[in-house]
Scaffold this motif. Structure first.
Motif, PDB file in Angstrom:
ATOM      1  N   PRO A 155       0.520  -1.128   0.082  1.00 38.58           N
ATOM      2  CA  PRO A 155      -0.030   0.127  -0.404  1.00 38.58           C
ATOM      3  C   PRO A 155       0.955   1.067   0.454  1.00 38.58           C
ATOM      4  O   PRO A 155       1.793   1.277   0.548  1.00 38.58           O
ATOM      5  CB  PRO A 155      -0.626  -0.292   1.108  1.00 38.58           C
ATOM      6  CG  PRO A 155      -0.059  -0.775   2.511  1.00 38.58           C
ATOM      7  CD  PRO A 155       1.328  -2.027   1.162  1.00 38.58           C
ATOM      8  N   SER A 156       0.141   2.218  -0.531  1.00 40.60           N
ATOM      9  CA  SER A 156       0.962   3.986  -0.100  1.00 40.60           C
ATOM     10  C   SER A 156       0.415   4.664   0.677  1.00 40.60           C
ATOM     11  O   SER A 156      -1.033   4.669   1.153  1.00 40.60           O
ATOM     12  CB  SER A 156       0.267   4.812  -1.702  1.00 40.60           C
ATOM     13  OG  SER A 156       1.189   4.329  -2.788  1.00 40.60           O
ATOM     14  N   PRO A 157       1.365   5.114   2.015  1.00 41.56           N
ATOM     15  CA  PRO A 157       0.627   5.800   3.393  1.00 41.56           C
ATOM     16  C   PRO A 157       0.472   6.997   2.711  1.00 41.56           C
ATOM     17  O   PRO A 157       0.758   7.947   3.469  1.00 41.56           O
ATOM     18  CB  PRO A 157       2.255   5.588   4.051  1.00 41.56           C
ATOM     19  CG  PRO A 157       3.101   5.445   3.260  1.00 41.56           C
ATOM     20  CD  PRO A 157       2.396   4.602   1.379  1.00 41.56           C
ATOM     21  N   THR A 158      -0.390   7.482   2.015  1.00 45.47           N
ATOM     22  CA  THR A 158      -1.876   8.659   1.443  1.00 45.47           C
ATOM     23  C   THR A 158      -2.655   8.697   2.292  1.00 45.47           C
ATOM     24  O   THR A 158      -3.118   9.461   1.800  1.00 45.47           O
ATOM     25  CB  THR A 158      -1.854   8.467   0.126  1.00 45.47           C
ATOM     26  OG1 THR A 158      -2.023   7.544  -0.492  1.00 45.47           O
ATOM     27  CG2 THR A 158      -0.068   8.610  -0.193  1.00 45.47           C
ATOM     28  N   GLY A 159      -2.903   7.573   3.012  1.00 41.67           N
ATOM     29  CA  GLY A 159      -4.630   7.698   3.720  1.00 41.67           C
ATOM     30  C   GLY A 159      -4.994   6.489   4.232  1.00 41.67           C
ATOM     31  O   GLY A 159      -3.528   5.649   4.555  1.00 41.67           O
ATOM     32  N   TYR A 160      -5.714   6.176   4.643  1.00 40.46           N
ATOM     33  CA  TYR A 160      -6.036   4.818   5.983  1.00 40.46           C
ATOM     34  C   TYR A 160      -5.808   3.783   4.827  1.00 40.46           C
ATOM     35  O   TYR A 160      -6.534   3.768   3.296  1.00 40.46           O
ATOM     36  CB  TYR A 160      -7.483   4.738   6.360  1.00 40.46           C
ATOM     37  CG  TYR A 160      -8.355   5.775   5.524  1.00 40.46           C
ATOM     38  CD1 TYR A 160      -9.197   5.427   4.109  1.00 40.46           C
ATOM     39  CD2 TYR A 160      -9.281   7.072   5.341  1.00 40.46           C
ATOM     40  CE1 TYR A 160      -9.959   4.999   3.172  1.00 40.46           C
ATOM     41  CE2 TYR A 160      -9.992   7.359   4.655  1.00 40.46           C
ATOM     42  CZ  TYR A 160     -10.284   6.515   3.552  1.00 40.46           C
ATOM     43  OH  TYR A 160     -11.424   6.887   2.750  1.00 40.46           O
ATOM     44  N   LEU A 161      -6.189   2.321   5.309  1.00 41.34           N
ATOM     45  CA  LEU A 161      -6.487   1.220   4.884  1.00 41.34           C
ATOM     46  C   LEU A 161      -7.506   1.239   4.659  1.00 41.34           C
ATOM     47  O   LEU A 161      -8.240   0.548   5.914  1.00 41.34           O
ATOM     48  CB  LEU A 161      -5.688  -0.235   6.014  1.00 41.34           C
ATOM     49  CG  LEU A 161      -5.762  -1.232   5.029  1.00 41.34           C
ATOM     50  CD1 LEU A 161      -4.897  -1.465   4.142  1.00 41.34           C
ATOM     51  CD2 LEU A 161      -5.886  -2.490   5.422  1.00 41.34           C
ATOM     52  N   HIS A 162      -7.837   1.381   2.927  1.00 43.23           N
ATOM     53  CA  HIS A 162      -9.378   1.322   2.845  1.00 43.23           C
ATOM     54  C   HIS A 162     -10.022  -0.072   2.059  1.00 43.23           C
ATOM     55  O   HIS A 162      -8.844  -1.019   2.482  1.00 43.23           O
ATOM     56  CB  HIS A 162      -9.613   2.185   1.893  1.00 43.23           C
ATOM     57  CG  HIS A 162      -8.859   2.262   0.628  1.00 43.23           C
ATOM     58  ND1 HIS A 162      -8.944   0.716  -0.512  1.00 43.23           N
ATOM     59  CD2 HIS A 162      -8.074   2.525  -0.132  1.00 43.23           C
ATOM     60  CE1 HIS A 162      -8.125   0.679  -0.948  1.00 43.23           C
ATOM     61  NE2 HIS A 162      -7.284   1.685  -1.201  1.00 43.23           N
ATOM     62  N   LEU A 163     -10.943  -0.548   2.095  1.00 41.31           N
ATOM     63  CA  LEU A 163     -11.557  -1.378   2.361  1.00 41.31           C
ATOM     64  C   LEU A 163     -10.850  -2.431   0.676  1.00 41.31           C
ATOM     65  O   LEU A 163     -10.652  -3.560   1.298  1.00 41.31           O
ATOM     66  CB  LEU A 163     -13.289  -2.005   2.026  1.00 41.31           C
ATOM     67  CG  LEU A 163     -14.203  -1.274   3.284  1.00 41.31           C
ATOM     68  CD1 LEU A 163     -15.279  -1.394   2.957  1.00 41.31           C
ATOM     69  CD2 LEU A 163     -13.835  -2.509   3.969  1.00 41.31           C
ATOM     70  N   THR A 190       7.167   6.256  -1.449  1.00 40.54           N
ATOM     71  CA  THR A 190       8.177   7.613  -2.331  1.00 40.54           C
ATOM     72  C   THR A 190       7.559   8.562  -2.492  1.00 40.54           C
ATOM     73  O   THR A 190       7.949   9.871  -3.531  1.00 40.54           O
ATOM     74  CB  THR A 190       8.152   6.836  -3.923  1.00 40.54           C
ATOM     75  OG1 THR A 190       7.714   6.301  -4.675  1.00 40.54           O
ATOM     76  CG2 THR A 190       9.435   5.412  -3.458  1.00 40.54           C
ATOM     77  N   ASP A 191       6.006   8.417  -2.866  1.00 38.20           N
ATOM     78  CA  ASP A 191       5.629   9.689  -2.986  1.00 38.20           C
ATOM     79  C   ASP A 191       5.785  10.797  -1.520  1.00 38.20           C
ATOM     80  O   ASP A 191       4.603  11.007  -0.585  1.00 38.20           O
ATOM     81  CB  ASP A 191       4.047   9.824  -2.881  1.00 38.20           C
ATOM     82  CG  ASP A 191       2.723  10.660  -3.777  1.00 38.20           C
ATOM     83  OD1 ASP A 191       3.769  11.690  -3.324  1.00 38.20           O
ATOM     84  OD2 ASP A 191       1.801  10.572  -4.284  1.00 38.20           O
ATOM     85  N   ILE A 192       6.611  11.432  -1.245  1.00 37.45           N
ATOM     86  CA  ILE A 192       7.099  11.652  -0.284  1.00 37.45           C
ATOM     87  C   ILE A 192       6.192  13.145   0.599  1.00 37.45           C
ATOM     88  O   ILE A 192       5.947  13.489   1.680  1.00 37.45           O
ATOM     89  CB  ILE A 192       8.135  12.377   0.154  1.00 37.45           C
ATOM     90  CG1 ILE A 192       9.427  11.299  -0.361  1.00 37.45           C
ATOM     91  CG2 ILE A 192       8.793  13.574   1.094  1.00 37.45           C
ATOM     92  CD1 ILE A 192      10.680  11.558  -0.566  1.00 37.45           C
ATOM     93  N   GLU A 193       5.510  13.620  -0.767  1.00 36.33           N
ATOM     94  CA  GLU A 193       4.622  15.005  -0.816  1.00 36.33           C
ATOM     95  C   GLU A 193       3.630  14.742   0.426  1.00 36.33           C
ATOM     96  O   GLU A 193       3.140  15.227   1.632  1.00 36.33           O
ATOM     97  CB  GLU A 193       4.369  16.046  -1.742  1.00 36.33           C
ATOM     98  CG  GLU A 193       5.481  16.665  -2.286  1.00 36.33           C
ATOM     99  CD  GLU A 193       5.510  16.951  -3.527  1.00 36.33           C
ATOM    100  OE1 GLU A 193       3.851  17.575  -3.373  1.00 36.33           O
ATOM    101  OE2 GLU A 193       6.086  17.749  -4.066  1.00 36.33           O
ATOM    102  N   ARG A 194       2.693  13.415   0.310  1.00 36.49           N
ATOM    103  CA  ARG A 194       1.509  12.740   0.164  1.00 36.49           C
ATOM    104  C   ARG A 194       1.346  11.631   0.899  1.00 36.49           C
ATOM    105  O   ARG A 194       0.463  11.583   2.178  1.00 36.49           O
ATOM    106  CB  ARG A 194       0.499  12.458  -0.684  1.00 36.49           C
ATOM    107  CG  ARG A 194      -0.051  13.616  -1.648  1.00 36.49           C
ATOM    108  CD  ARG A 194      -0.503  12.713  -3.117  1.00 36.49           C
ATOM    109  NE  ARG A 194      -1.386  11.715  -2.727  1.00 36.49           N
ATOM    110  CZ  ARG A 194      -2.214  11.185  -3.290  1.00 36.49           C
ATOM    111  NH1 ARG A 194      -1.383  10.910  -3.912  1.00 36.49           N
ATOM    112  NH2 ARG A 194      -3.235  10.630  -2.896  1.00 36.49           N
ATOM    113  N   SER A 195       2.593  11.026   1.498  1.00 35.57           N
ATOM    114  CA  SER A 195       3.107  10.105   2.436  1.00 35.57           C
ATOM    115  C   SER A 195       2.583  10.184   3.747  1.00 35.57           C
ATOM    116  O   SER A 195       3.444  12.178   3.951  1.00 35.57           O
ATOM    117  CB  SER A 195       3.417   9.285   2.109  1.00 35.57           C
ATOM    118  OG  SER A 195       4.093   8.433   0.684  1.00 35.57           O
TER     119      SER A 195
END
Length: 469
Positions: free
Chosen positions: A9-17, A44-49
């Protein structure tokens, strides 16, 4: 070779369904085949992670019980490795520097769209052998111009894409940071991933990634692309359908076992079976049996399933999750009242969620000074204090505080006062619980205990007398 799957997963939000289902299917596939399950954080999306999103993913995986054998790995800790592979591709002629400006590319895209062509890079810098120092440049992968990519997807079947349909994608940005399609290939290669299970929004990326893997001389993994999850109205799953983080389902009173059992049925089935133990899921799951078509999420169905688990799971398991909800209400179950296992046994038939169970059980642990207005008006009438006084006197003499004995005594008082059982039991319930609903009166009294029962009966008698005068 040992099977190895990963959830990335990308850590740019919660763990969704959708992510939780991907993690579940990857976990099941590994466990079914005695393989290894890897957790990789693609940050690697440093701005949003954000660290908060990383924690949300880890917390969600732990709550669901999807244990991983390796990881979590973090892509931001592997930049040196990505740079090494990018240079390798450049050195062997499979990648090149591109000096085209953003304005130039935007103009090209606009012209292609005006000509009703598929927007794509035109390969201007593909054969440029002269490096231009001091200019912004990206690195592009030199995609083959001939032939085709054949993907035997474990879910979708054979997918064939002509290489001429794929342009030379960027694998390193102007600041040197790698792009997704490069990092995911290097990670899967280095970590020995044999089976890539992910959402079908990645199907378009897969042929490009396969070509990069081939350029690196790697053995290709097997791919399985899972269908989309829709709301029950057929639209893409959104917050109004329930597309929230999995921890919100914990907060809303769902058991992780119920959510997993529901998620596994979104795209896969085993006959008409609705309820699965974790061990059953592992034994029965088959990635090749996943449906190609999208699945619809239905909150009402999940609520029904959760109720089935609450009623039929081991009370100790349910009690373990209920304790968290009681703690959120400021209740220390270890010191304030009955064992939660007994609460579960008493309340599970009427509780569809653990929130309902917790809210309906607070009176077992916390004293109250107010009564439900509707229940008090209906049951605290003229003469009720005399009924409650008779019960108080009888209970004060009782040494055997057991359900059967308590039930018999309430019946005895009703007979002595020549009243129907409901005219005694219901005022008693309101007196000791503060509300008009509870488990059967004998179970309720047994769970409350002698001291709380006597104290609350006296409190109710005083309340009735005060409000009568």
């Amino acid at each position: 070779m040992t099977m190895k799957t990963r959830f990335a997963p990308s850590p740019t939000g919660y763990l969704h369904l959708g992510g939780a289902r991907t993690a579940l299917f990857s976990w099941l596939h590994a466990r079914k085949n005695n393989g290894t399950f890897v957790l990789r954080i693609e940050d690697t999306d440093i701005e949003r992670s954000t660290p908060e999103s990383v924690n949300a993913i880890l917390e969600g995986m732990q709550w669901l019980g999807l244990d991983y054998d390796e990881g979590p790995y973090y892509q931001t800790q592997r930049f040196d490795r990505y740079a090494e592979v990018i240079q390798q591709l450049i050195d062997q002629g499979d990648a090149y520097y591109c000096y085209c400006s953003k304005e130039e590319l935007d103009t090209l895209r606009e012209q292609q769209m005006a000509d009703k062509q598929k927007p794509r890079y035109n390969g201007k810098c593909r054969d440029n052998t002269e490096q231009q120092e001091g200019m912004n440049r990206v690195v592009r992968f030199r995609n083959p111009e001939e032939g085709e990519v054949v993907l035997n997807d474990l879910v979708k079947g054979e997918i064939v894409v002509a290489n001429k349909e794929l342009d030379d994608l960027i694998i390193a940005r102007t600041d040197g940071t790698p792009t997704y399609n490069l990092t995911v290939v290097v990670d899967d290669l280095d970590m020995g991933i044999t089976d890539v299970i992910r959402g079908d929004d990645h199907v378009n990326n897969t042929p490009r990634q396969i070509n990069i893997l081939k350029a690196l001389g790697a053995e290709l993994p097997r791919y399985a692309h899972l269908p989309m999850i829709l709301g029950d109205d057929g639209a893409r799953l959104s917050k109004r359908h329930g597309a929230v983080g999995v921890m919100q389902y914990r907060d809303d009173g769902f058991l992780p076992e119920a959510l997993l059992s529901y998620l596994v049925r979104l795209g896969w089935s085993y006959g008409d079976q609705e309820v699965f133990a974790r061990e059953e899921m592992i034994e029965l799951f088959d990635i090749s049996k996943v449906n190609v078509s999208a699945s619809a999420f239905n909150t009402e169905k999940l609520i029904w399933l959760n109720h089935q688990y609450i009623m039929n799971a081991e009370p100790e398991l349910v009690a373990g999750h209920l304790e968290w909800h009681m703690q959120q209400r400021g209740i220390d179950v270890a010191t304030q009242g009955p064992a939660l296992v007994d609460i579960v046994k008493a309340q599970r038939e009427r509780s569809k969620t653990l929130v309902e169970m917790a809210d309906a059980s607070i009176y077992f642990y916390q004293d109250f000074t107010e009564y439900d207005a509707k229940a008090a008006k209906k049951n605290f009438k003229q003469g009720t204090d005399e009924v409650l006084q008779a019960l108080l006197d009888a209970f004060s003499e009782l040494s055997d505080w057991q359900g059967d004995t308590l039930h018999a005594l309430v019946l005895q008082i009703a007979e002595q006062l020549e009243l129907k059982l409901g005219k005694v039991a219901q005022p008693l319930r309101v007196a000791v619980c503060g509300i008009g609903m509870s488990p059967s009166i004998d179970v309720t009294l047994a769970l409350l205990g002698r001291d709380k029962t006597l104290l609350r009966l006296q409190q109710a008698i005083n309340y009735i007398k005060e409000n009568r005068s």
